[in-house]
Each structure stands twice: as C-alpha cells, then as structure tokens.
Design an enzyme around this catalytic site. Structure first.
Site, mmCIF file in Angstrom:
data_model
loop_
_atom_site.group_PDB
_atom_site.id
_atom_site.type_symbol
_atom_site.label_atom_id
_atom_site.label_comp_id
_atom_site.label_asym_id
_atom_site.label_seq_id
_atom_site.Cartn_x
_atom_site.Cartn_y
_atom_site.Cartn_z
ATOM 1 N N ASP A 110 -6.244 -30.580 3.847
ATOM 2 C CA ASP A 110 -7.405 -31.092 4.575
ATOM 3 C C ASP A 110 -8.679 -31.076 3.735
ATOM 4 O OD1 ASP A 110 -5.516 -31.193 6.533
ATOM 5 O OD2 ASP A 110 -6.614 -30.022 8.010
ATOM 6 N N PHE A 111 -8.925 -29.992 2.993
ATOM 7 C CA PHE A 111 -10.138 -29.898 2.176
ATOM 8 C C PHE A 111 -10.190 -31.041 1.165
ATOM 9 C CE2 PHE A 111 -12.554 -28.408 -1.495
ATOM 10 C CZ PHE A 111 -13.700 -27.888 -0.908
ATOM 11 N N GLN A 162 -2.437 -36.025 -6.246
ATOM 12 C CA GLN A 162 -3.596 -36.776 -5.800
ATOM 13 C C GLN A 162 -4.226 -37.603 -6.919
ATOM 14 O OE1 GLN A 162 -4.049 -37.161 -2.757
ATOM 15 N NE2 GLN A 162 -2.723 -35.520 -2.024
ATOM 16 N N HIS A 189 -1.856 -32.809 -9.263
ATOM 17 C CA HIS A 189 -1.038 -33.839 -9.926
ATOM 18 C C HIS A 189 -0.721 -34.999 -8.992
ATOM 19 C CE1 HIS A 189 2.341 -31.771 -7.887
ATOM 20 N NE2 HIS A 189 2.947 -32.935 -7.997
ATOM 21 N N LEU A 221 7.052 -23.975 -3.967
ATOM 22 C CA LEU A 221 8.202 -24.653 -3.375
ATOM 23 C C LEU A 221 7.788 -26.051 -2.956
ATOM 24 C CD1 LEU A 221 9.194 -21.622 -1.142
ATOM 25 C CD2 LEU A 221 10.178 -22.197 -3.368
ATOM 26 N N ASP A 222 8.354 -27.046 -3.620
ATOM 27 C CA ASP A 222 7.948 -28.430 -3.412
ATOM 28 C C ASP A 222 8.319 -28.925 -2.018
ATOM 29 O OD1 ASP A 222 7.075 -31.094 -4.612
ATOM 30 O OD2 ASP A 222 9.118 -31.577 -3.992
ATOM 31 N N GLU A 261 4.411 -25.940 -0.569
ATOM 32 C CA GLU A 261 3.624 -27.172 -0.524
ATOM 33 C C GLU A 261 4.011 -27.874 0.765
ATOM 34 O OE1 GLU A 261 3.106 -31.628 -2.311
ATOM 35 O OE2 GLU A 261 4.997 -30.541 -2.380
ATOM 36 N N GLY A 295 -1.918 -38.595 -9.878
ATOM 37 C CA GLY A 295 -0.807 -39.398 -10.380
ATOM 38 C C GLY A 295 -0.233 -40.371 -9.383
#
Length: 606
Positions: A324-325, A394, A392, A262-263, A298, A396
């Site tokens: 965070d990671f 991080q 995508h 879920l975006d 997300e 794009g």
C-alpha cells in the site's frame, strides 16, 4: 501428513563416500549414472517413495545423473550444483568443506532491519557473488543492515531474474560456485550485514525443472497464474511439501542465510489443516540451530494471519512485504492509476497517513472496484511490514524498466525517500536507488528460441492495453537488455548522484536514533508531519506547501540543502531563518522537500 519421514534429499557426502537420495513415489526404478564410471548403479527403494544408495570412495566433485525408469538421464532434482547448466550433469558438493568465520555472528533485531534488495547478475560489472562481496563495505557505509539476494537457484540460460527456477538447490553457475555464495554470506556477516535469500515455492520454471519428472509436483485442485498449483494438499503432497521445506532448510543450514523471502505466498494454494507456511515455520524453528532465522512473505493481500504467532492461529512468519505505501506514493507523485494502482485512485496524504500509522491501508473495506480487501492490521507490529518506494517488481515490470526517478522530480524523490526511511515500518531499498541510478532494471531472460518467442509475445501482450504507453518494449531475450540493467557504479561519485547518496546516508544515520510509535498529522493533500519520539519529519510531496514547525522543536536539516540538491530551493519562514524559527511558525515549501526537526533541549533551570 505428520507421519511422512523427513529425510534430507540430494547427494550427501559421508565420511566414506556419498549417499544419493531421491523422492520419486511413482518410480519403478532409479539408476545412478556416474560420469566417471559407465557402470549403472541402481538406487534401492527405502519406503515412502524414497530411493537411495551410498557409493563408497566417491568424493565431492563427482558428476552424475539419474535414469528414471526408462527415461533420462536427468539431473538430480536436489542437485547442489549444475556446472554445465540446468540440463547437464549434477555435481557432488561438500557443504562442510567451506571454513566459516561467522561463529559469533548474530543478525540485527527486526526493528533494526534496513533491507537492500539486489540482483547478483546486474549489481556489479562481473555479475558474480564475488562482485557483490567487493561492494559490501559500500553497503555497510550506506547504513543498511541486510542484503536481500534475488533468487540464486539455477535457471536456464546465461541470465534471468531468477523467477524461472529449475534447479532449486543449486546456486546458479552464472554467478559462480556454491563456495562463492558461501564466501559472500560469510563476508557479509563479518561486515555486520544479514543475508536474506529470495526463494520460489509457488511454481517451477518453464524449462529445466526436472523435479516434476520425478514427483507429482502439481495439482489440478488449484490454479495460479503459472498454471496448475504446486501440490500442497493433494495425493503425495506430504513429499512435495517436504521437498520445498528441505530446500529451505538447506539454504539456512548449508549457506548460513539469515532469512528467506518467500515469493508470492498468495499463490501457495493449500486447504490442509496445517498450511504449508505454518509447517515451514515449525520445521525451521525445530530443525535449525544457531542464530535466529526469519521468514518473510511477499503477499499483496494484507493478511494478518501470515505474521500472527502460531499460538494464535497464525502461520508464524516474521514479516511481510506490503504494497500500500508504495502504491500510494507512486500514485501521488507519478500519477500511476493503471492495473492495481486503480485501487489507490484519489489517495492523498490522509490515506497515506493511515498506512504509516497502521502498516497497511486496506483493512477489509471495499476498494474502488467495490471488492472488500485486506484484514485488520492491529495484531501486526509495524516493523513486520516491509515497505518501499521501489523494488525489482515495481521497476522491472514496467514496460521500459524505468525507475521512479525517471517519472518524478528529484526534489519529490528526496522527500519520498525521507518519508520511507523515517517511517516505523521496515524499509527496503532496491539497488542503486540510494544514488538515483540512471540504469533501468529491465525484464530479461535467455531461454531457447521457442520459449523465448513465447516470452516476447507474452511481454508484448502484457502492455498492449496500457493507455499511457505506446513505445517499444525492450526484447527480453536480447543480451543488450541484460547488459543495460547493470548498475554503473561510477555514477555514485558524480554530481547529483553523490548528493543523493549523501542524503540516504544521513537519513539512515538518523534512523538509528528514531523510536516510538508514529504520530501523523495531515496538513493538506500532499503535506504531513510524522513524529517518532523526539524527532519530527515535515514532508511536502508537492510544491507550494506550508507546514507549521511543531512546538518546542528546532530544525536539524532538510532535503534541499546544497549537500543534497545540486540546485536547492530551500524551505523558509516569513521572518528570520529556519535555524531561529519559533514554535508553530509556518514553514513554506516552494519545492517538494522533507525537513527534520528535533525537540529542543530544556535549558538548565527551565
């Protein structure tokens, strides 16, 4: 809200014909226009804003549109296929015509998830569902257990990331037909791979999203980065909520999808007593038969309510993307400190260790801006946290779509990859990262000229203030921008790429043997030890680190073996070899690397 009748939307084949159903609470009249028949067919009001009509003798394949009052004609907002694009006629599709072969399929349990995110249009040379299907064996051999498809709901133009959704029920004709998507899911299940589909319920695309012509999809009560929020708690919100939940049920039921991602759930603004996400959970669990399905958020907020059980006041989702990671790894290895990376300024191995132990770092304490951030992760299982070193967004959303391997050494990348795949959280890979793909993943669209110019301007403005970037931004509207983003599969068989792939395969093979809670020991700003059960990972994310070999362990392998590194610089001990290193012996890492050790088996009689 609970009294609103939940009727399936769209063109629904029956034994004798097709039932057409639309929800349009403000409409006075809706007329069905069949391409093969010039006779207008009025839909009848059936209460609660619904209009419907059954046309006897009509078969799948028929194309149609709707006249809305005196406007239109428009495609069906719940169209199952838009063969001529999002502005063209809709096509009737029979969801039961496909012969599924996955009756015995059961998805892996959550603690076995390894997710592989991909964009259908750039994953293969053909950019189709079939192109993905042809590579399923390679993904299975890699060791992943689930593929995550970036949004397939149809969009304007020939190519798009998928986050400009127009026809939310229609798999994009740019990738093939609805039957092609079903064939992909069916083949994935036969290969032992679950399928996760990315869906967008927080906004509609800027062009071709005709649902807003039929219903009050937006509210001025709340705003998001896209403008007025989706109407989840204002007048007629019950029908809007049903539109999106019916959409989710349709993907799960008609396409046998195992999970929905879920975006941007933080943009689902809802002050209702029952949050939209909680209602979505409840209806999925009540109305979907067969194998268990999952819902993944997300969300950058580190909010435990998302995944807490409904019985404990949570929304009941199964997992959440946590940032965070990624942000810590990116800051520590590549030095990123702009925008949201500023919250991780100065983070080193001690902060990274907290994230690995707890699932996320920010738990309500202030970030460097002074603002409190996050909630307590104690109620959250670690495998409910989906982590990555690339995805995508991080890649794009960087000016030139460059991958992490463009900004750090391959040695550091190998070490970070080992940490990702050893950690107890659920790992996500972005397509091509397993072989250190050289292709970028750029931002691309194919809008009409006026909208395309706005996209260009917005993209330029977005990066105008980045202090460390003064280059040219690829034109998001150019075909070459899209074509450059396609994976080059031949790379997998070449030199360093082949070695990187071998490392990922071995790390994923090792992952199946890992168990237990993480025990993390920090040795320096860039060195730590992570133990899971009898296995231990020693990680140096920088050169010239020294880490002691834990007691009663022996070395299995490390990331500087020649099979993984074209020009290896191996860790070493002062006296002897790694294979004979004594417990507690300091292991020197002249180059960033990760080393896997395992507890020694006790000798008989010891």
């Amino acid at each position: 809200m609970t009294s609103f009748p939940h009727r399936p939307l769209g063109a629904l084949p029956t034994d004798d014909g097709v039932t057409f159903r639309v929800w349009a609470p403000h409409a006075d009249a809706i007329t069905l226009l069949l391409d093969a028949d010039e006779t207008p067919l009025p839909l009848e009001p059936s209460g609660d804003g619904y209009f419907e009509r059954t046309v006897d003798g009509l078969a799948p394949g028929a194309r149609y549109r709707y006249q809305l009052n005196d406007e239109g004609p428009f495609p069906d907002p719940a169209s199952r296929f838009q063969p001529e694009g999002v502005h063209g006629p809709s096509e009737v599709v029979d969801p039961h015509a496909f012969e599924w072969q996955d009756a015995d399929w059961r998805p892996p349990p959550r603690d076995e998830w390894v997710i592989y995110e991909l964009h259908i249009g750039t994953f293969s040379a053909t950019g189709t569902y079939a192109g993905v299907q042809e590579r399923l064996d390679a993904l299975k051999a890699l060791g992943v257990t689930a593929i995550e498809l970036m949004p397939v709901a149809d969009f304007p133009g020939r190519w798009n990331w998928g986050y400009d959704p127009a026809a939310l029920y229609a798999p994009s004709r740019a990738y093939g037909t609805p039957y092609g998507l079903r064939a992909l899911v069916d083949a994935a299940h036969r290969a032992g791979l679950a399928v996760i589909l990315d869906v967008i319920y927080n906004h509609l695309g800027p062009d071709g999203a005709y649902a807003a012509a039929f219903a009050p999809m937006f509210t001025e009560k709340h705003h998001t980065p896209w403008g007025p929020a989706i109407n989840l708690d204002d007048t007629h919100s019950a029908g809007v909520r049903h539109f999106f939940i019916d959409n989710a049920l349709h993907w799960l039921r008609e396409y046998h999808v195992d999970a929905l991602r879920l975006d941007a759930t933080h943009a689902l603004k809802d002050d209702s007593d029952t949050h939209f996400l909680a209602e979505l959970h409840d209806r999925v669990h009540a109305e979907i038969d067969g194998p268990p399905r999952a819902l993944i958020a997300e969300d950058p907020r580190n909010v435990n309510t998302l995944v807490q059980p409904r019985s404990e006041g949570g929304f009941g989702l199964d997992a959440v993307w946590t940032d965070d990671f990624h942000h810590q790894i990116r800051h520590m290895t590549a030095g990123d400190s702009h925008q949201y990376f500023a919250s991780f300024e100065g983070h080193r191995a001690p902060e990274l260790a907290t994230t690995i132990r707890d699932g996320w770092f920010y738990q309500g304490q202030p970030d460097p801006t002074g603002a409190p951030f996050g909630t307590d992760p104690a109620p959250v299982d670690l495998d409910q946290c989906v982590i990555c070193i690339q995805n995508h967004d991080q890649i794009g959303n960087r000016p030139t779509g460059n991958r992490l391997t463009e900004d750090i050494s391959h040695a550091v990348y190998r070490a970070a990859s080992a940490l990702l795949l050893f950690a107890p959280e659920t790992p996500l890979l972005f397509m091509g990262q397993e072989w250190a793909a050289t292709t970028p993943f750029l931002f691309f669209t194919d809008h009409h000229d006026a909208l395309g110019e706005q996209v260009r301007a917005g993209r330029a403005e977005e990066f105008d203030h980045l202090a460390d970037f003064d280059g040219a931004i690829p034109d998001p509207q150019a075909q070459d921008t899209f074509e450059r983003s396609k994976l080059q599969w031949d790379e997998r068989d070449e030199g360093l790429h082949r070695r990187m792939l071998a490392l990922y395969q071995d790390l994923l093979r090792l992952r199946t043997k890992l168990h237990g809670a993480p025990d993390v020991t920090v040795h320096s700003d860039y060195a730590l030890t992570l133990r899971r059960g009898e296995h231990v990972l020693l990680v140096a994310l920088a050169d010239e680190e020294t880490i002691p070999l834990p007691d009663r362990t022996e070395v299995l392998f490390h990331t500087e073996l020649k099979k993984y590194a074209p020009q290896p610089v191996s860790p070493f001990v002062d006296n002897g070899t790694l294979e004979t290193a004594a417990s507690g012996a300091p292991i020197h890492f002249p180059r960033a690397a990760a080393l896997v050790a395992v507890e020694r088996a006790e000798a008989p009689g010891a």
